[in-house]
Design a protein around this motif. Structure first.
Motif, mmCIF file in Angstrom:
data_model
loop_
_atom_site.group_PDB
_atom_site.id
_atom_site.type_symbol
_atom_site.label_atom_id
_atom_site.label_comp_id
_atom_site.label_asym_id
_atom_site.label_seq_id
_atom_site.Cartn_x
_atom_site.Cartn_y
_atom_site.Cartn_z
ATOM 1 N N GLN A 1 0.818 -1.212 0.000
ATOM 2 C CA GLN A 1 0.000 0.000 0.000
ATOM 3 C C GLN A 1 0.854 1.265 0.000
ATOM 4 O O GLN A 1 0.499 2.265 -0.622
ATOM 5 N N ASN A 2 1.989 1.250 0.675
ATOM 6 C CA ASN A 2 2.875 2.413 0.726
ATOM 7 C C ASN A 2 3.808 2.519 -0.469
ATOM 8 O O ASN A 2 4.595 3.455 -0.554
ATOM 9 N N GLY A 3 3.726 1.532 -1.376
ATOM 10 C CA GLY A 3 4.526 1.582 -2.594
ATOM 11 C C GLY A 3 5.960 1.094 -2.449
ATOM 12 O O GLY A 3 6.759 1.246 -3.369
ATOM 13 N N TYR A 4 6.294 0.504 -1.286
ATOM 14 C CA TYR A 4 7.652 -0.019 -1.096
ATOM 15 C C TYR A 4 7.873 -1.285 -1.912
ATOM 16 O O TYR A 4 8.986 -1.575 -2.336
ATOM 17 N N LEU A 5 6.814 -2.073 -2.079
ATOM 18 C CA LEU A 5 6.872 -3.301 -2.865
ATOM 19 C C LEU A 5 5.863 -3.224 -3.996
ATOM 20 O O LEU A 5 4.753 -2.724 -3.808
ATOM 21 N N LYS A 6 6.252 -3.717 -5.157
ATOM 22 C CA LYS A 6 5.356 -3.763 -6.310
ATOM 23 C C LYS A 6 5.337 -5.191 -6.835
ATOM 24 O O LYS A 6 6.198 -5.578 -7.638
ATOM 25 N N PRO A 7 4.383 -6.008 -6.382
ATOM 26 C CA PRO A 7 4.332 -7.411 -6.794
ATOM 27 C C PRO A 7 4.277 -7.601 -8.307
ATOM 28 O O PRO A 7 4.802 -8.576 -8.825
ATOM 29 N N SER A 8 3.686 -6.658 -9.022
ATOM 30 C CA SER A 8 3.585 -6.788 -10.481
ATOM 31 C C SER A 8 4.955 -6.831 -11.149
ATOM 32 O O SER A 8 5.112 -7.412 -12.221
ATOM 33 N N GLU A 9 5.982 -6.257 -10.508
ATOM 34 C CA GLU A 9 7.328 -6.278 -11.080
ATOM 35 C C GLU A 9 7.979 -7.653 -10.984
ATOM 36 O O GLU A 9 8.946 -7.922 -11.684
ATOM 37 N N LEU A 10 7.456 -8.509 -10.108
ATOM 38 C CA LEU A 10 8.000 -9.854 -9.955
ATOM 39 C C LEU A 10 7.468 -10.827 -11.001
ATOM 40 O O LEU A 10 8.097 -11.829 -11.288
ATOM 41 N N VAL A 11 6.304 -10.538 -11.552
ATOM 42 C CA VAL A 11 5.639 -11.454 -12.478
ATOM 43 C C VAL A 11 6.340 -11.431 -13.828
ATOM 44 O O VAL A 11 6.514 -10.379 -14.434
ATOM 45 N N THR A 12 6.743 -12.625 -14.289
ATOM 46 C CA THR A 12 7.397 -12.718 -15.600
ATOM 47 C C THR A 12 6.429 -13.142 -16.688
ATOM 48 O O THR A 12 6.661 -12.853 -17.860
ATOM 49 N N HIS A 13 5.357 -13.848 -16.331
ATOM 50 C CA HIS A 13 4.383 -14.331 -17.315
ATOM 51 C C HIS A 13 2.984 -14.284 -16.715
ATOM 52 O O HIS A 13 2.808 -14.576 -15.539
ATOM 53 N N ARG A 14 2.010 -13.937 -17.535
ATOM 54 C CA ARG A 14 0.606 -14.006 -17.144
ATOM 55 C C ARG A 14 -0.040 -15.105 -17.977
ATOM 56 O O ARG A 14 -0.079 -15.012 -19.193
ATOM 57 N N ILE A 15 -0.533 -16.136 -17.283
ATOM 58 C CA ILE A 15 -1.099 -17.306 -17.954
ATOM 59 C C ILE A 15 -2.611 -17.297 -17.753
ATOM 60 O O ILE A 15 -3.089 -17.368 -16.621
ATOM 61 N N PRO A 16 -3.392 -17.201 -18.851
ATOM 62 C CA PRO A 16 -4.846 -17.287 -18.709
ATOM 63 C C PRO A 16 -5.255 -18.654 -18.159
ATOM 64 O O PRO A 16 -4.639 -19.676 -18.491
ATOM 65 N N HIS B 1 3.291 -26.667 -18.126
ATOM 66 C CA HIS B 1 4.374 -27.297 -18.895
ATOM 67 C C HIS B 1 5.548 -26.327 -19.052
ATOM 68 O O HIS B 1 6.702 -26.708 -18.858
ATOM 69 N N MET B 2 5.254 -25.063 -19.366
ATOM 70 C CA MET B 2 6.320 -24.062 -19.521
ATOM 71 C C MET B 2 7.108 -23.911 -18.223
ATOM 72 O O MET B 2 8.335 -23.854 -18.229
ATOM 73 N N PHE B 3 6.387 -23.849 -17.107
ATOM 74 C CA PHE B 3 7.041 -23.643 -15.815
ATOM 75 C C PHE B 3 7.866 -24.866 -15.411
ATOM 76 O O PHE B 3 9.010 -24.744 -14.989
ATOM 77 N N SER B 4 7.289 -26.067 -15.536
ATOM 78 C CA SER B 4 8.005 -27.266 -15.101
ATOM 79 C C SER B 4 9.197 -27.567 -16.000
ATOM 80 O O SER B 4 10.198 -28.117 -15.539
ATOM 81 N N ALA B 5 9.117 -27.194 -17.287
ATOM 82 C CA ALA B 5 10.236 -27.412 -18.214
ATOM 83 C C ALA B 5 11.188 -26.218 -18.247
ATOM 84 O O ALA B 5 12.169 -26.226 -18.983
ATOM 85 N N LYS B 6 10.860 -25.168 -17.473
ATOM 86 C CA LYS B 6 11.688 -23.955 -17.395
ATOM 87 C C LYS B 6 11.903 -23.326 -18.772
ATOM 88 O O LYS B 6 12.999 -22.900 -19.129
ATOM 89 N N LEU B 7 10.833 -23.285 -19.547
ATOM 90 C CA LEU B 7 10.884 -22.706 -20.890
ATOM 91 C C LEU B 7 10.673 -21.197 -20.845
ATOM 92 O O LEU B 7 10.028 -20.673 -19.931
ATOM 93 N N ASP B 8 11.193 -20.503 -21.822
ATOM 94 C CA ASP B 8 10.898 -19.085 -22.043
ATOM 95 C C ASP B 8 11.235 -18.203 -20.830
ATOM 96 O O ASP B 8 10.535 -17.239 -20.552
ATOM 97 N N ASN B 9 12.284 -18.573 -20.070
ATOM 98 C CA ASN B 9 12.706 -17.798 -18.893
ATOM 99 C C ASN B 9 11.561 -17.513 -17.927
ATOM 100 O O ASN B 9 11.477 -16.433 -17.346
ATOM 101 N N ILE B 10 10.676 -18.475 -17.759
ATOM 102 C CA ILE B 10 9.538 -18.297 -16.854
ATOM 103 C C ILE B 10 10.017 -18.491 -15.416
ATOM 104 O O ILE B 10 10.592 -19.503 -15.066
ATOM 105 N N ILE B 11 9.851 -17.462 -14.597
ATOM 106 C CA ILE B 11 10.310 -17.503 -13.215
ATOM 107 C C ILE B 11 9.135 -17.393 -12.256
ATOM 108 O O ILE B 11 8.966 -18.186 -11.354
ATOM 109 N N LYS B 12 8.291 -16.381 -12.446
ATOM 110 C CA LYS B 12 7.163 -16.169 -11.564
ATOM 111 C C LYS B 12 5.902 -15.971 -12.417
ATOM 112 O O LYS B 12 5.569 -14.853 -12.798
#
Length: 147
Positions: free
Chosen positions: A104-119, A128-139
């Motif tokens: 809330q105070n802007g010290y942390l921005k969780p959106s900056e941690l997300v590397t991929h948005r999966i519908p 499959h992408m995450f378990s195979a570590k494809l496409d530099n998927i981290i979070k």
């Protein structure tokens, strides 16, 4: 990765961290006893490497997750080397209010941690992408209602 130090006469690292947990890829027997026979909760490979790599009297810190059922850990080796074992799970309930305050105070921005948005409708492909570590998927973040 373990770096041997001159101060320990190259006999092992002072501290080793197991950040993998039971997700480490083990041998065939460990896969059978974990997945088919339910005799252990994964593979102890990373933890055993940590125990083997640290010097006598050193410290092994465990932040990797292990289930309640576990075997084949070199506990006797750890005891014979006089190791200090440190481990814990994150106290999420205790830290939750402070985490939200920082967001809330802007010290942390969780959106900056997300590397991929999966519908949600593509969750199988995302897994499959995450378990195979494809496409530099981290979070990855699973989102509902988006294509």
């Amino acid at each position: 990765m373990v770096h041997l130090k001159k101060e320990t006469d190259y006999l092992g690292a002072d501290v080793v961290i197991d950040a993998v947990g039971a997700e480490a890829d083990g041998n065939f027997l460990q896969h059978v006893t974990a997945s088919k026979l339910k005799l252990q909760g994964g593979s102890p490979v990373a933890l055993n490497w940590a125990i083997d790599s640290v010097r006598k009297g050193g410290t092994v810190s465990v932040v990797g997750a292990y289930g309640p059922i576990f075997s084949a850990v070199k506990f006797g080796d750890a005891m014979n080397k006089g190791l200090t074992l440190r481990m814990n799970q994150c106290p999420v309930k205790r830290q939750w209010p402070r985490l939200f305050e920082h967001i809330q105070n802007g010290y942390l921005k969780p959106s900056e941690l997300v590397t991929h948005r999966i519908p949600l409708e593509h969750i199988a492909e995302g897994y499959h992408m995450f378990s195979a570590k494809l496409d530099n998927i981290i979070k990855p973040l699973v989102v509902a209602g988006q294509s």
